[in-house]
Design an enzyme around this catalytic site. Structure first.
Site, PDB file in Angstrom:
ATOM      1  N   CYS A   1      -1.919   8.236   4.887  1.00  0.00           N
ATOM      2  CA  CYS A   1      -2.303   7.723   3.065  1.00  0.00           C
ATOM      3  C   CYS A   1      -3.306   8.503   2.016  1.00  0.00           C
ATOM      4  CB  CYS A   1      -1.611   6.147   3.541  1.00  0.00           C
ATOM      5  SG  CYS A   1      -2.495   5.273   4.004  1.00  0.00           S
TER       6      CYS A   1
ATOM      7  N   GLU B   1       0.670  -1.203  -0.057  1.00  0.00           N
ATOM      8  CA  GLU B   1       0.041   0.317   0.268  1.00  0.00           C
ATOM      9  C   GLU B   1       0.853   0.745   0.251  1.00  0.00           C
ATOM     10  OE1 GLU B   1      -1.646   2.668   1.731  1.00  0.00           O
ATOM     11  OE2 GLU B   1      -2.005   2.082   3.491  1.00  0.00           O
TER      12      GLU B   1
END
Length: 707
Positions: free
Chosen positions: A305, A266
């Protein structure tokens, strides 16, 4: 070596059930500092750590100890661990403040991480069997006589889960990977990022102190682990969160490319929030949109994020949006040390991070972005003692709002300033908005803010394939929504392309990430033996004792009961139709029923057959069966004409004791045959059954909601 170097302790690792630090921490080892004051906190080094032994310990001791528990037992341990950690949050908050985290940030990172444990503790018991094998999908019969069949099963991978985490969520980022791995039965090796790894170490210390986890469940490497992947092979898994460049380097490692190491990542994500053309200033959607953008800019100082990096709005509303975001930032943001009263946004994680974000913003300004709010100068902040002054040695940065005249400027869609920064760009049509969102080249999340269903439909279907998650925000869910930047453990967290292409969380899906799916072929008896679930064609046991008279201690998979035939007369069908009001023509009109290609004439109601089937198999006297709580997988196969007969066969299909109760669930395979041995109906009956023959408080007999 300076006096600071000699006085500082080294953040320890936890390996092979012991806390470990280098005998001699090397000169030049990284020093982590309080993000708010610049005060040195500790050194970080793993110099001399035997990584091969760490991996070996996980594969051997961790695997062996976790194998002693079923999914339900491990789920209960997660719940117990979450309850323990809930009582120790204040200790973690105090340490977390040194990373620049505010009270709100701690709710996201620390409370959110503990919440993940609670969620998997619950879902593991509700959605998984009380065993170590998961059946995936229906049985495939592979022979004419049913003696050979196949299906898919999940079993845990035989290695370790290496979890490499980012600096921005030292607790949540660790626990969202640990929880599904532990539930699957796979030991974790945690590698936190250096700047905030001391908070991850504090959490691991509490986890070990709890005494709840089996030995080998978790190990912690504080410091560099550059050669860790050298020790892994096809048995192991790496779950990485961080920069795309680091992910690319890891993904290119020979053990990933050639050695079969499972790798998920990720990474970078230029997430978007799109305001619909209907959401003008003054509408609930406009207000919700502005609140969402400001929240994502300021929570964790924008170091998420999932933060909104691209604010995509109709050209006609652009000035209104910029003005509203600026006003809310001025009203809501108090920048300073999180330990000071009233502070709503803290420092970035480190001075290095501050320099990186400022450099990224400057590049964007040079490329045509205009500063609509904020500054790159050192801001005035609230200090720990409550005074207001210069940022001094802290990693503080003002929120920055950029406005772009060119919505397609490459820097908007390619460069991520990982801090309290967002760019506002305008669109002229929904098609252009979709194109702009897609220019992020793959993102973790996007928000669509509109109350027009047609706008939402066009935007979501246009951008969904470019995103791992899409939040639709309107007046109906503005208050109940968990928000743009808050992944929930029930749903997948990840995204395609630039975002890394992986999936984390996702409830039981994330447990499956830590397991191998295998096609299993064999006879029904052998499939039953492997899975603990009775399969059609496997042996049934008719031992003369009604299975409803057996407690869980006595009941075995395959124990069965078979009834005599019962005739269903035309009068029975008519009476049922009149008493229930179900006078569908197939049950009441011979001519119309006969004209239907599916029916031979008047047929019995399916629900009449189910009701009478219960009467055929229920054992009426009080006993270990406490209640019937439902049916699953009901199918009506062959109509039963008035005047025909049917019988029922009931077989114990799956037995699931509840670990924390004195009863469990039993799933019974029920099959109805007519007098010609043709299958009339199939379904599963679900009952609650006592573990022993002794009475259970509040229990009834074999009362059935079907009888």
């Amino acid at each position: 070596m300076t006096s600071i170097d000699t006085e500082l302790l080294t953040v320890p690792s936890y390996v092979q059930e012991a806390w470990w630090t280098p005998q001699n921490t090397p000169a030049g080892a990284p020093i982590v500092r309080d993000a708010n004051t610049g005060e040195p906190l500790a050194k970080v080094s793993s110099e001399g750590l035997d990584l091969a032994a760490v991996v070996r310990y996980g594969r051997e001791t961790g695997q062996r100890n976790l194998a002693d528990f079923t999914f339900h037992q491990r789920a209960l341990k997660l719940k117990e661990l979450a309850q323990f950690l809930n009582g120790r949050r204040e200790e973690l908050y105090e340490i977390s403040a040194k990373t620049g985290a505010t009270k709100i940030d701690n709710l996201v990172d620390i409370d959110g991480g503990i919440g993940v444990l609670f969620t998997f503790g619950s879902k593991g018991r509700r959605e998984l069997p009380n065993s170590n094998v998961i059946i995936d999908g229906p049985l495939e019969v592979l022979s004419r006589d049913g003696s050979f069949a196949g299906e898919h099963i999940y079993t845990r991978i035989p290695g370790v889960a290496v979890q490499i985490n980012a600096f921005n969520f030292p607790v949540w980022g660790m626990l969202e990977k640990f929880a599904p791995a532990f539930l699957a039965g796979v030991p974790s090796i945690v590698k936190p990022a250096t700047p905030t790894g001391y908070l991850a170490e504090a959490m691991v210390r509490l986890m070990i102190e709890s005494g709840i986890l089996p030995k080998g469940s978790i190990q912690l490497i504080s410091g560099s682990a550059r050669t860790l992947l050298d020790e892994l092979d096809y048995r192991d898994l790496v779950a990485f969160t961080g920069s795309a460049s680091t992910a690319k380097a890891l993904k290119s490692h020979p053990q990933v490319v050639f050695g079969g190491v499972r790798f998920t990542s990720e990474t970078d994500s230029l997430n978007a929030a799109i305001l619909g053309p209907d959401a003008a200033a003054g509408t609930p959607e406009f207000e919700a949109f502005v609140r969402s953008v400001v929240t994502e800019m300021t929570v964790k100082a924008g170091q998420k994020c999932t933060s909104i990096r691209r604010t995509i709005v109709p050209v006609a509303l652009k000035d209104d949006v910029v003005a509203a975001i600026s006003a809310r930032l001025t009203e809501k943001v108090v920048l300073g040390d999180p330990r000071a009263e009233g502070v709503t946004m803290g420092a970035l994680a480190s001075l290095e991070q501050l320099a990186d974000v400022r450099a990224a913003v400057q590049t964007m300004l040079n490329a045509g972005g205009e500063l609509a709010y904020g500054s790159l100068d050192a801001p005035m902040v609230t200090r720990r003692d409550g005074s207001v002054g210069s940022a001094e040695d802290g990693a503080f940065m003002s929120p920055v709002l950029l406005s772009w005249s060119d919505p397609a400027a490459p820097e908007v869609h390619n460069l991520e300033a990982f801090g309290p920064v967002t760019s506002v760009i305008g669109y002229d049509s929904l098609d252009q908005a979709i194109q702009l969102a897609a220019m992020g080249a793959g993102s973790l999340v996007a928000s669509v803010c509109s109350n027009d269903p047609l706008v939402v439909q066009q935007l979501v279907t246009g951008i969904a394939a470019h995103h791992g998650r899409v939040l639709v925000l309107n007046r109906e869910d503005a208050r109940s929504s968990t928000g743009h930047g808050a992944p929930v453990p029930h749903l997948v967290h990840g995204g395609p392309g630039r975002a890394g292409g992986g999936e984390e969380l996702g409830g039981i899906r994330s447990v499956h990430h830590h397991m191998q799916r295998t096609a299993l072929q064999g006879s029904p008896n052998m499939l039953t033996a492997v899975t603990g679930v009775w399969h059609p064609g496997a042996d049934r046991h008719f031992d003369g004792t009604h299975p409803f008279r057996k407690s869980l201690a006595e009941l075995r998979i395959g124990d069965a009961f078979g009834s005599e035939l019962r005739e269903v007369s035309l009068q029975d069908v008519t009476d049922f139709a009149n008493s229930t009001g179900d006078t569908f023509y197939a049950h009441t009109n011979e001519e119309a029923a006969a004209a239907n290609p599916f029916f031979p004439g008047i047929v019995a109601h399916g629900y009449l057959l189910l009701s009478w089937a219960a009467g055929l198999f229920v054992e009426p006297a009080p006993g270990p069966v406490l209640a019937n709580y439902g049916l699953e997988n009901l199918r009506f196969i062959t109509p039963l004409a008035a005047g025909d007969s049917f019988r029922v066969t009931l077989t114990a299909k799956q037995i699931t004791p509840r670990e924390d109760q004195d009863y469990g669930e039993v799933c019974w395979d029920a099959i109805l045959h007519n007098q010609h041995d043709e299958i009339v109906a199939t379904y599963d009956v679900l009952t609650l059954v006592a573990k022993t023959q002794e009475p259970v408080d509040g229990g009834a007999g074999t009362s059935s909601m079907l009888s």
